[in-house]
Design an enzyme around this catalytic site. Structure first.
Site, PDB file in Angstrom:
ATOM      1  N   HIS A 123       0.587   3.976   1.043  1.00 55.20           N
ATOM      2  CA  HIS A 123      -0.529   4.914   1.146  1.00 55.20           C
ATOM      3  C   HIS A 123      -0.007   6.320   1.484  1.00 55.20           C
ATOM      4  O   HIS A 123      -0.451   6.948   2.457  1.00 55.20           O
ATOM      5  CB  HIS A 123      -1.495   4.436   2.223  1.00 55.20           C
ATOM      6  N   HIS A 147      -7.312  -2.920   3.018  1.00 50.58           N
ATOM      7  CA  HIS A 147      -5.871  -2.803   3.268  1.00 50.58           C
ATOM      8  C   HIS A 147      -5.293  -3.918   4.146  1.00 50.58           C
ATOM      9  O   HIS A 147      -4.469  -3.667   5.027  1.00 50.58           O
ATOM     10  CB  HIS A 147      -5.551  -1.443   3.873  1.00 50.58           C
ATOM     11  N   GLU A 195      -1.888   5.959  -5.096  1.00 46.21           N
ATOM     12  CA  GLU A 195      -1.504   4.623  -4.669  1.00 46.21           C
ATOM     13  C   GLU A 195      -1.389   3.701  -5.888  1.00 46.21           C
ATOM     14  O   GLU A 195      -2.402   3.261  -6.437  1.00 46.21           O
ATOM     15  CB  GLU A 195      -2.532   4.073  -3.688  1.00 46.21           C
TER      16      GLU A 195
END
Length: 355
Positions: A180, A109, A319
């Site tokens: 997210h 991420h 996601e």
């Protein structure tokens, strides 16, 4: 305001910039609360089949809670690169780039301080639209190029939360943005209920298997005959503990689905989630080629609005994204962004009810 969420709790100075809370409202009474720290969704307030409103997303109740949280990605905007990059490295134009390894030996991420930890500039457009901007400097978290990013949240009177992502760069780089969001359609509570009984449908014939570090193996496999087959609606908990290598590797569902598309970049149906008791539904539409199904497989010691707690598997993340580790797989959809090009992506989360 959404119960348990106060604007003053999000007003602070972080990294020399002001944080705040902004609330979108539509004609039906639906509300969405967003903070410019991490461009995160703090609350989504929607009715059930009896007209009772509840918050249906996992979020923190203050800026202090966000800064000190063990769950730093909770319903935040993710970048520069959503999901995992194997070994924290990739090659671009023949040059090797090394990123921070913040999940074992891999990058997750966006690295140690991704977009989820940045204070974004905000322009509220009206009661139903907000624009957030961030400029990621050259070399940030090891990524090349200066990248200018815009995220637009808009709430329609059809109870659709639309998220648009725009980005440009001054040097060839890689980029893959997502949100997210942790959805709990039964409403967040103390404790928030498991999602095992929620009914999921995924518009995907294939998925990406992963190794024990949740890095794609490179294969693209059929969902048919596996616990990953949600082409017809079924309860999430039905096979989430199945004796299957991929279930073990992901500690449940933590896999990218290859969405069925007629053409690249089309805005099309990705998934539908139904919570039987409340009757709430969530439909997902996206221009992205993939969707990561993650069912909150790891317990977190955090508390949300009005004392809500989030035990293991009390939320579903859908996601929308490019595939994990795409920079190291040239046959995956490209994540390369060049000067003069514009990354443009759109995802719609549409809320409804069934009787």
């Amino acid at each position: 305001m959404i119960p348990g969420i106060q604007q003053s709790a999000f007003q602070a100075t972080v990294d020399g910039k002001q944080t705040d809370l902004y609330t979108l409202k539509n004609a039906n009474g639906m509300e969405v609360a967003i903070t410019n720290f991490g461009a995160a969704i703090i609350g989504i307030y929607v009715p059930d089949k009896n007209g009772n409103f509840e918050n249906v997303i996992g979020g923190h109740d203050s800026i202090d809670a966000i800064l000190n949280s063990s769950q730093k990605y909770l319903s935040t905007t993710i970048g520069r690169y959503g999901n995992r990059i194997a070994g924290g490295q990739f090659y671009l134009n023949g040059k090797k780039y090394q990123l921070p390894q913040n999940e074992g030996r891999n990058t997750l991420h966006g690295g140690m301080k991704g977009f989820n930890k940045k204070v974004w500039d905000v322009t509220p457009m009206n009661d139903q639209t907000i624009v957030l901007k961030y400029t990621s400097p050259y070399g940030e978290e090891g990524f090349t190029g200066e990248m200018k990013v815009t995220v637009i949240y808009s709430l329609t009177d059809d109870n659709e939360l639309c998220i648009e992502y725009l980005a440009t760069t001054n040097k060839t780089t890689i980029a893959a943005l997502t949100n997210h969001a942790f959805f709990s359609l039964g409403g967040i509570k103390n404790p928030t209920a498991t999602v095992d009984n929620q009914i999921l449908e995924m518009n995907a014939d294939f998925y990406l298997p992963v190794d024990t570090e949740c890095i794609p193996t490179g294969e693209i496999l059929k969902v048919e005959g596996t616990p990953f087959d949600f082409r017809k609606p079924k309860a999430i908990g039905l096979e989430q503990n199945a004796d299957h290598e991929q279930i073990k590797n992901g500690s449940g569902y933590d896999h990218n689905y290859v969405l069925n598309k007629r053409e690249e970049g089309e805005l099309s149906f990705a998934a539908r989630l139904t919570e039987p008791e409340s009757g709430r539904t969530l439909e997902v539409y996206t221009t992205e080629p993939g969707c990561q199904l993650y069912c909150d497989n790891f317990v977190r010691d955090i508390v949300g609005p009005e004392g809500a707690t989030f035990p293991r598997r009390s939320a579903v993340c859908l996601e929308t994204q490019h595939f994990p580790d795409s920079p190291n797989r040239n046959y995956f959809p490209s994540v390369v962004l060049r000067p003069g090009e514009r990354l443009k992506s759109k995802t719609i989360y549409k809320f409804g009810v069934v009787e």
